[in-house]
Design a protein around this motif. Structure first.
Motif, PDB file in Angstrom:
ATOM      1  N   ALA A 976      34.917  73.733  52.045  1.00  0.00           N
ATOM      2  CA  ALA A 976      34.816  72.545  52.897  1.00  0.00           C
ATOM      3  C   ALA A 976      33.786  71.567  52.332  1.00  0.00           C
ATOM      4  N   GLY A 977      32.644  72.109  51.844  1.00  0.00           N
ATOM      5  CA  GLY A 977      31.606  71.226  51.279  1.00  0.00           C
ATOM      6  C   GLY A 977      32.126  70.470  50.068  1.00  0.00           C
ATOM      7  N   ALA A 978      32.844  71.210  49.182  1.00  0.00           N
ATOM      8  CA  ALA A 978      33.378  70.549  47.983  1.00  0.00           C
ATOM      9  C   ALA A 978      34.388  69.480  48.384  1.00  0.00           C
ATOM     10  N   CYS A 979      35.234  69.806  49.380  1.00  0.00           N
ATOM     11  CA  CYS A 979      36.244  68.829  49.797  1.00  0.00           C
ATOM     12  C   CYS A 979      35.593  67.604  50.429  1.00  0.00           C
ATOM     13  N   LEU A 980      34.519  67.834  51.185  1.00  0.00           N
ATOM     14  CA  LEU A 980      33.841  66.695  51.809  1.00  0.00           C
ATOM     15  C   LEU A 980      33.261  65.781  50.716  1.00  0.00           C
ATOM     16  N   SER A 981      32.715  66.400  49.672  1.00  0.00           N
ATOM     17  CA  SER A 981      32.151  65.561  48.599  1.00  0.00           C
ATOM     18  C   SER A 981      33.278  64.786  47.910  1.00  0.00           C
ATOM     19  N   LEU A 982      34.455  65.405  47.842  1.00  0.00           N
ATOM     20  CA  LEU A 982      35.619  64.697  47.284  1.00  0.00           C
ATOM     21  C   LEU A 982      35.930  63.471  48.155  1.00  0.00           C
ATOM     22  N   GLY A 983      35.804  63.662  49.469  1.00  0.00           N
ATOM     23  CA  GLY A 983      36.009  62.542  50.385  1.00  0.00           C
ATOM     24  C   GLY A 983      35.021  61.414  50.125  1.00  0.00           C
ATOM     25  N   PHE A 984      33.758  61.769  49.897  1.00  0.00           N
ATOM     26  CA  PHE A 984      32.747  60.738  49.613  1.00  0.00           C
ATOM     27  C   PHE A 984      33.042  60.033  48.297  1.00  0.00           C
ATOM     28  N   ARG A 985      33.406  60.847  47.291  1.00  0.00           N
ATOM     29  CA  ARG A 985      33.600  60.281  45.956  1.00  0.00           C
ATOM     30  C   ARG A 985      34.759  59.272  45.952  1.00  0.00           C
ATOM     31  N   PHE A 986      35.820  59.595  46.709  1.00  0.00           N
ATOM     32  CA  PHE A 986      36.999  58.718  46.690  1.00  0.00           C
ATOM     33  C   PHE A 986      37.171  57.981  48.012  1.00  0.00           C
ATOM     34  N   LEU A1022      36.412  78.238  61.065  1.00  0.00           N
ATOM     35  CA  LEU A1022      37.626  77.632  60.525  1.00  0.00           C
ATOM     36  C   LEU A1022      37.860  76.249  61.139  1.00  0.00           C
ATOM     37  N   GLU A1023      37.617  76.157  62.466  1.00  0.00           N
ATOM     38  CA  GLU A1023      37.808  74.859  63.121  1.00  0.00           C
ATOM     39  C   GLU A1023      36.837  73.825  62.521  1.00  0.00           C
ATOM     40  N   THR A1024      35.582  74.255  62.310  1.00  0.00           N
ATOM     41  CA  THR A1024      34.612  73.323  61.719  1.00  0.00           C
ATOM     42  C   THR A1024      35.104  72.857  60.359  1.00  0.00           C
ATOM     43  N   CYS A1025      35.549  73.809  59.523  1.00  0.00           N
ATOM     44  CA  CYS A1025      35.986  73.444  58.173  1.00  0.00           C
ATOM     45  C   CYS A1025      37.217  72.539  58.227  1.00  0.00           C
TER      46      CYS A1025
END
Length: 1454
Positions: A976-986, A1022-1025
């Motif tokens: 989830a952390g990696a995906c969130l950073s992907l959200g920030f990057r793009f 899971l809900e948080t992620c």
């Protein structure tokens, strides 16, 4: 006309309407010696019949003295006495015992006289001249004469012009000629043509003797007088006379014409200056030729010029005038003899040239590429000549230096040598590439407009029009409004006009005007969206209505509970209310998302309160639709449950207000609610005003007022709002305001203020915002200490410590945002090391700073000892590191944040913190983020990867030494952390790879939730992620309204009950709001400050219930506004002012990941971030092309986007918009018409509306192209007009229509032999020369696709017709008159006009030039060719002249 530094007195004749004439001595105006100006002006009549030039004054001025004087001017009967009648001195006020004491209140030409008897008189000093022609000539004469003489001349003219009973407008010129010639020494009484000049009927003394004859019967003399009058001669040469086929009347030469020759009086004022004056008048004549509105003036002037040229024996000039006006310049005219002796007295100025300067000839030589002499011009008077010369030099000769400074070598400045002009230079401010662009920009910089262009003769205007046509195709978007108007791009000029409005004004489309508000029930806060634009963006489906349905919180929810047979009614009611309580968790989470959806979409009316939709927490139960309410007392409802929901509701309402709205302090206070229940909403409203920048208008007094009320929510909203409005300004007043609420920023000795905890949190974040990116040392030091603030001995800081620590970390990160290791002057604070310690734990360091006393004694209840409580300090410290080292790619810091890779260490870290660490690490290694699942998985440590259960496994592996639970939780959080950073990057990029990668993980988590292994990981985790992934997806697709993400959000919206708490709903609806940010007009930016704001807003720990602020202050969720930026580009059709579709092409700059790339988008569309782009163009073929070049800076495009993103576009001729014709099939008809073909005659005038919206062209089609019943010969003209109109609209240069018609009419006139002036022939000649000029040919070869500027068939036909007509004339006896012209013998009068046409068209040299060329002995054609080469005679003319010149006057057969 006067320069104010001459002698100190001048005599004006003042004329009052009370019939007084006074002489005023006005100090300060120059005048010659008194003897000069005391002479009598012009003869005048008694004052009873006077029409006064000044306005009647007695109406306005109260009683003037009524003793009416008769005219002091004796009536003269003979204008030759103009010079010597003494002025009667007794006419001044002295007679009445009064005199003028002072002058006051000057306005234009009006002034007040203060008389000695304390009365005041307002007088209007008459103008020096009203007719344009006279003004020009006076200016010229004044410019050329020595100062003293000039002033005397002007005084004489002024006295003559403003004498009682002065001339009317029409006879002004005649008076001027008489006056001027008298001053030159002519006897105007004896000179035939000036004698007959008419000064306005009976008042003129010139005609007075004729009137006095008693004869009733009339006499022949009267008729002859009429025939020889100027009026008759003008009328005969007028084109109308030709059109009416009037036969010329023969005038018998009057007897006294030749009987005596007149001599000039050499003692007069201007006698010595005659050549200079003549030359100046000639230049004015050339200047007037460049204004097609001054035709009448030219005809008047040429008569005077001919007379002067004859008397000065200037053969070349006489010939030149004859060629211009063959009908006016008759051969037998009275000359005045000027003695040789007297000629010696004349000053021949240095600039006087024997060859007459001709502007048309100069242009013609330029076009033909011959060498040109500098063209003489009078500064300030011959401005058009200068403009035309320089523009041709620039555009045709390609000399870019021509317009750069005043001293151009194409112009030769004529002055009387008294003053030098200050040079003005032209520096193109905007980007310029081609000559055409240089020309157009230069012309606007000197103030040339379309109206000026229309009054230029068509041949002269052609090169300028050509340049304009070239610029119109691909103009730069940053040209000023004047340039866009000149090149005829309304889309650009409107854009430029709106760009020049001040920032506050936003552009209103027809659809922006808010509709009448809907009925009260429907007031869901989303009524003011711009439906028109949204229906263009999402035209296929009703997703906007769906979002509105999901986000509305103003209507009761449906509570659907089935009553079980065994349940009692009371239990059933309780069950319904419990169900409603669950649904209310969702309802209370909606306003945050609604705020995103309606962001900046409304302009409030300053006289009305802002409507805040109700937050409806009731339900309706089917089937009877009974109301279900939480306040019935049947179940326990948490206290203050809705207070944060109301706060969010207030923020959402306030965020509707666009930053460009006009609101002020009074309106903000006016919105304050009367009832206490609404205080929370008002608090949110204040915060929203800060976020959109309006809170800076709130008076300090009111801010203080709100804070002293002690209402917690109001303080939170106000502090955050004010800080957001002052983002990064280090504003001192706001800093003081915030410091009061932060104990750590107060002096240690100050009294303890009881500040609510949440207000402290808000104040700390506020400090971060105000000091964002400043790396302010003291602030950073305090915030660093505050991350680890101990709970305090008396437990003052023990509740919700996590959110305070997080706020301090976020604030510290903002203060040092992106500074990385360059934190100047902070090395002793060891910021990164201290943060690392806060993150991993360990012994507390000795507290620095002034607050160490406070923290000496430990807490009495919480046993922390001297170790750091990592659970409290870790999140803040992690995010602070992420923000300080944001995008620095600093590996050493990033390695601190790696997830632990042994089981032992994994057990020490809360799984949630792994999410933050992964996020922080990726944000630091910004450039390493790649949008694929391989990269996402690379963040997971090896131990987890090896031992992880697949997300779909059905049974659990058993293992002794590994805690599967820890591994599984760590796994999901790291992903989830990696995906969130992907959200920030793009963020806001709509990057497809990122979207697909995130979507895959989101669906995986969804499956995981329903898999049997879900219990290991834990539903909550899971809900948080899943919520985090949904937010990341929404960030990438922000503003795009992507359907797949919308479906996910809707699926999550429907899940109520079970693990779904308030926080998850909040996250899902924030995702939904981001997806439709600002109704599709806004997107997210990835600048440092945006990422900081998004980290605050999307912090991945969500509140459990609606009053939960333990880990993160809910108010911070709204800081996403600081990351939103307008990026929607909406094309608006400039003719209909409605939004439309247009194809745009976006070019990306190359980066390390991809090369320079281009993609086509259909606007309205969200643009990528501007710093990634190189250029944007609106692509044809349907709309005019338009290029916005971003390589020079993005300011222009940013201002367009911030004003609503409106880009004006204009449909090209014959094209339909994409809405009417999506596939381009219906436009095909127009295309077939637009490509050149022979169907022009089949073009129906009715079809013109497809090509143009110009009403003038519609009327033209109506009146000139529609056939009527019995057309006869007119049919041919109609066809011609239709095809010309057709040509002009399809080639999109309707401004050429007048040129086509003028050429056609001129050629017809020549065929009928009715050319009385050769002006139009010159223009046609210039047009032909332009099209065959080398510069034009080169341009065409460089750019062959460019639509031919004039129809290729039209000109050759016209040229051919002219050639034929002239050759026929030559064969029908024209050669005889040509021969007698060349040999200097008298001519047959009937042939004059055609001969002049021939001479002009074929550029035949004058007899004088031919004689000088030494053609006498020429025997053959080749010899002639060589000799005439020097005279620039074209070969086609030579072929026609050769028989005559070689002494073989037979008719030429060609």
């Amino acid at each position: 006309f006067f320069s104010a530094n001459g002698a100190k007195k001048i005599n004006f004749l003042f004329l009052f309407s009370t019939k007084k004439v006074g002489k005023a001595f006005i100090p300060g105006l120059p005048a010659p010696s008194l003897s000069m100006s005391n002479q009598m002006p012009r003869p005048s009549t008694p004052l009873d019949s006077v029409s006064t030039p000044s306005k009647p004054l007695n109406k306005h001025l109260g009683p003037l003295e009524e003793s009416v004087l008769l005219s002091p001017v004796p009536e003269l009967r003979d204008s030759s006495k103009l010079h010597d009648s003494p002025y009667v001195e007794d006419c001044t006020f002295q007679q009445l015992g009064t005199f003028i004491q002072a002058l006051r209140d000057p306005v234009h030409s009006r002034v007040t006289l203060e008389l000695s008897n304390n009365t005041m008189v307002r007088i209007s000093i008459p103008e020096i001249a009203t007719s344009e022609l006279v003004k020009r000539c006076l200016q010229g004469v004044k410019a050329i004469l020595p100062k003293e003489t000039a002033v005397q001349t002007l005084v004489k003219w002024y006295n003559a012009y403003n004498a009682p009973g002065g001339p009317s407008y029409h006879s002004e010129w005649n008076l001027f000629v008489t006056c001027l010639m008298n001053m030159m020494g002519y006897n105007t009484e004896r000179l035939c043509w000036t004698r007959s000049l008419d000064f306005e009927g009976s008042l003129s003394p010139v005609i007075a003797p004729k009137k006095a004859r008693p004869s009733e019967t009339g006499s022949d003399e009267d008729w002859e007088y009429l025939l020889s009058s100027d009026y008759h001669r003008n009328f005969e040469s007028h084109p109308v006379a030709k059109a009416l086929r009037l036969d010329p009347l023969e005038v018998s030469a009057s007897k006294d014409d030749f009987s005596q020759s007149l001599s000039l009086d050499s003692s007069t004022l201007l006698f010595t200056h005659i050549p200079a004056i003549f030359f100046v008048l000639h230049l004015i004549y050339e200047e007037l030729k460049l204004n097609s509105l001054m035709g009448e003036g030219l005809r008047s002037l040429v008569v005077l010029l001919v007379q002067l040229a004859r008397d000065l024996k200037l053969e070349a000039y006489i010939d030149y005038y004859y060629r211009d006006y063959p009908a006016l310049v008759k051969t037998s005219r009275q000359t005045c003899i000027i003695d040789q002796v007297q000629t010696g007295f004349m000053l021949h100025p240095s600039f006087f040239s024997a060859e007459p300067p001709s502007i048309f000839q100069w242009l013609s030589s330029c076009l033909k590429g011959e060498g040109v002499q500098p063209y003489p011009y009078l500064p300030g008077i011959c401005e058009r000549s200068k403009l035309v010369v320089l523009s041709v030099a620039l555009y045709i000769l390609g000399d870019e230096s021509a317009v750069l400074n005043e001293a151009s070598h194409y112009l030769y400045k004529i002055t009387s040598g008294k003053d030098a002009l200050t040079p003005c230079s032209f520096k193109p401010s905007t980007s310029v590439s081609s000559l055409a662009e240089k020309l157009v920009l230069w012309m606007t910089s000197v103030g040339f407009t379309l109206r000026d262009l229309e009054s230029l003769p068509f041949g002269v205007a052609l090169p300028i029009r050509d340049a304009i046509y070239q610029c119109r195709e691909q103009p730069a978007s940053d040209w000023p409004e004047a340039v866009c108007l000149l090149i005829g791009r309304q889309d650009l000029s409107k854009q430029a006009w709106e760009g020049s409005l001040q920032k506050g004004k936003s552009v209103m489309l027809s659809s922006d005007i808010p509709s009448a508000t809907e009925s009260e029930e429907d007031e869901d806060g989303m009524n003011d969206m711009n439906e028109e634009v949204m229906s263009l963006i999402w035209s296929e489906d009703l997703r906007v209505q769906e979002v509105r349905r999901l986000l509305q919180s103003a209507r009761p929810v449906r509570v659907n509970v089935v009553q079980m047979p065994e349940a009692s009614d009371h239990e059933y009611i309780e069950e319904k209310e419990n169900r409603l309580l669950q649904l209310c968790q969702r309802t209370m989470a909606l306003p945050v998302g609604r705020g995103m959806f309606t962001l900046f979409s409304y302009h409030p009316v300053p006289t009305e309160q802002l409507p805040i939709p109700k937050l409806n927490l009731t339900g309706r139960a089917p089937p009877r639709n009974t109301t279900v309410d939480l306040n019935s007392g049947n179940i326990d409802v948490p206290p203050n449950m809705a207070c944060w929901a109301s706060f969010h509701n207030g923020v959402a309402a306030g965020l509707k207000i666009a930053p460009a709205s006009q609101i002020d302090s009074a309106w903000i206070v006016y919105n304050k609610p009367k009832i206490a229940e609404l205080a929370n909403e008002y608090a949110g409203f204040l915060m929203a005003l800060g976020l959109n920048g309006h809170l800076t208008k709130l008076a300090t007094l009111n801010i203080h007022d709100y804070l002293t009320k002690g209402h917690e929510m109001t303080s939170i909203g106000l502090l955050l709002g004010v800080s957001a409005a002052k983002l990064g300004t280090m504003d001192m007043a706001i800093t003081r305001l915030l410091s009061i609420h932060i104990p750590a920023l107060l002096p240690p000795t100050s009294t303890e203020l009881d500040v609510p905890h949440n207000v402290q949190v808000a104040a700390v974040v506020g400090i971060g915002l105000v000091y964002q990116g400043t790396a302010h040392r003291h602030t950073a030091e305090v915030l660093l200490a505050e991350i680890g603030r101990p709970p305090g001995p008396e437990m003052e800081y023990c509740t919700d410590r996590e959110s305070y620590s997080l706020a301090s970390g976020l604030a510290l990160g903002m203060v040092c945002l992106g500074h990385g290791s360059n934190l100047i002057g902070m090395s002793d604070l060891n910021v990164p090391e201290q943060l690392y310690q806060y993150m991993v734990g360990g012994h507390r360091r000795f507290q620095m700073g002034m607050h160490r006393e406070k923290h000496k004694s430990p807490s009495y209840q919480i046993k922390e000892g001297d170790t750091i409580n990592v659970d409290v300090t870790c999140p803040g410290a992690t995010l602070a590191l992420a923000m300080i080292y944001l995008k620095t790619n600093n590996r050493s810091i990033a390695d601190w944040l790696k997830a632990p890779d042994t089981m032992y260490l994994l057990d020490f870290v809360k799984p949630e913190f792994l999410l933050l660490r992964t996020l922080a690490r990726c944000l630091i290694l910004w450039d390493d983020i790649l949008p694929n699942s391989k990269w996402v998985n690379s963040n997971v440590p090896q131990i987890i990867r090896e031992n992880i259960i697949s997300l779909h496994a059905t049974e659990l592996p058993s293992s002794e030494d590994l805690s599967l639970e820890t591994l599984a939780q760590a796994h999901v959080y790291i992903i989830a952390g990696a995906c969130l950073s992907l959200g920030f990057r793009f963020a806001g990029s709509e990057n497809l790879a990122a979207f697909q990668c995130l979507y895959k993980y989101a669906t995986d988590f969804l499956k995981c939730l329903s898999a049997p292994t879900a219990s290991i990981t834990g539903h909550y985790n899971l809900e948080t992620c899943l919520s985090v992934l949904l937010l990341a997806l929404a960030m990438v697709m922000a503003g795009s309204g992507n359907l797949k993400v919308l479906q996910l959000c809707r699926f999550m919206h429907k899940k109520t009950g079970g693990e779904m708490n308030y926080g998850f709903h909040l996250a899902h609806h924030m995702a939904l709001g981001l997806l439709f940010l600002g109704g599709g007009r806004y997107s997210l930016s990835t600048s440092n400050s945006s990422i900081a704001a998004l980290l605050c807003a999307l912090y991945p720990h969500f509140p459990v219930h609606s009053t939960d602020n333990r880990y993160h202050l809910q108010a911070l969720r709204h800081l996403y506004v600081l990351a939103a930026e307008p990026r929607l580009l909406t094309p608006v059709d400039v003719d209909s002012n409605t939004p439309c579709y247009a194809l745009i092409e976006v070019t990306y700059k190359g980066t390390q990941w991809y090369g320079e790339a281009t993609e086509e988008l259909m606007a309205p569309t969200l643009l990528p971030e501007l710093h990634l782009l190189k250029q944007i163009r609106v692509k044809g073929p349907r709309y005019w092309e338009l290029l916005i070049d971003l390589s020079k800076g993005t300011a222009h495009l940013q201002s367009i986007l911030s004003k609503g993103g409106i880009l004006y576009v204009k449909l090209r001729a014959g094209q339909l918009s994409y809405k009417e014709d999506p596939m381009g099939w219906r436009s095909l008809l127009a295309q077939t018409v637009t490509h050149r073909n022979s169907e022009a005659r089949a073009f129906k005038p009715e079809a013109i509306s497809a090509f143009t919206s110009d009403p003038a062209l519609f009327s033209f089609a109506d009146y000139f192209c529609k056939p009527t019943v019995n057309m006869g010969q007119k049919q041919e003209i109609l066809d011609l007009f239709s095809s010309i109109l057709y040509e002009c609209v399809t080639q999109e240069n309707p401004e050429m229509l007048p040129t086509y018609i003028a050429i056609d009419q001129a050629v017809r006139r020549l065929e009928r032999r009715e050319m009385s002036e050769t002006f139009e022939l010159w223009q046609i000649k210039l047009v032909l020369e332009f099209f065959s000029s080398r510069s034009h040919q080169e341009r065409m070869s460089r750019n062959p696709t460019r639509g031919l500027f004039m129809n290729s068939e039209f000109l050759p036909v016209m040229k051919c017709t002219i050639d034929n007509t002239l050759d026929q004339w030559l064969q029908a006896g024209g050669d005889v008159s040509l021969h007698s012209y060349l040999s200097g013998q008298p001519l047959d009068e009937s042939q004059l006009s055609m001969l002049a046409c021939f001479l002009i068209y074929h550029s035949v040299p004058t007899p004088g030039q031919l004689a000088a060329g030494g053609l006498e002995g020429s025997r053959n054609f080749s010899e002639l060719l060589l000799k005439l080469r020097r005279l620039h005679v074209p070969v086609r003319a030579l072929l026609r002249l050769a028989p005559l010149l070689l002494g073989n006057p037979q008719a030429m057969v060609l």
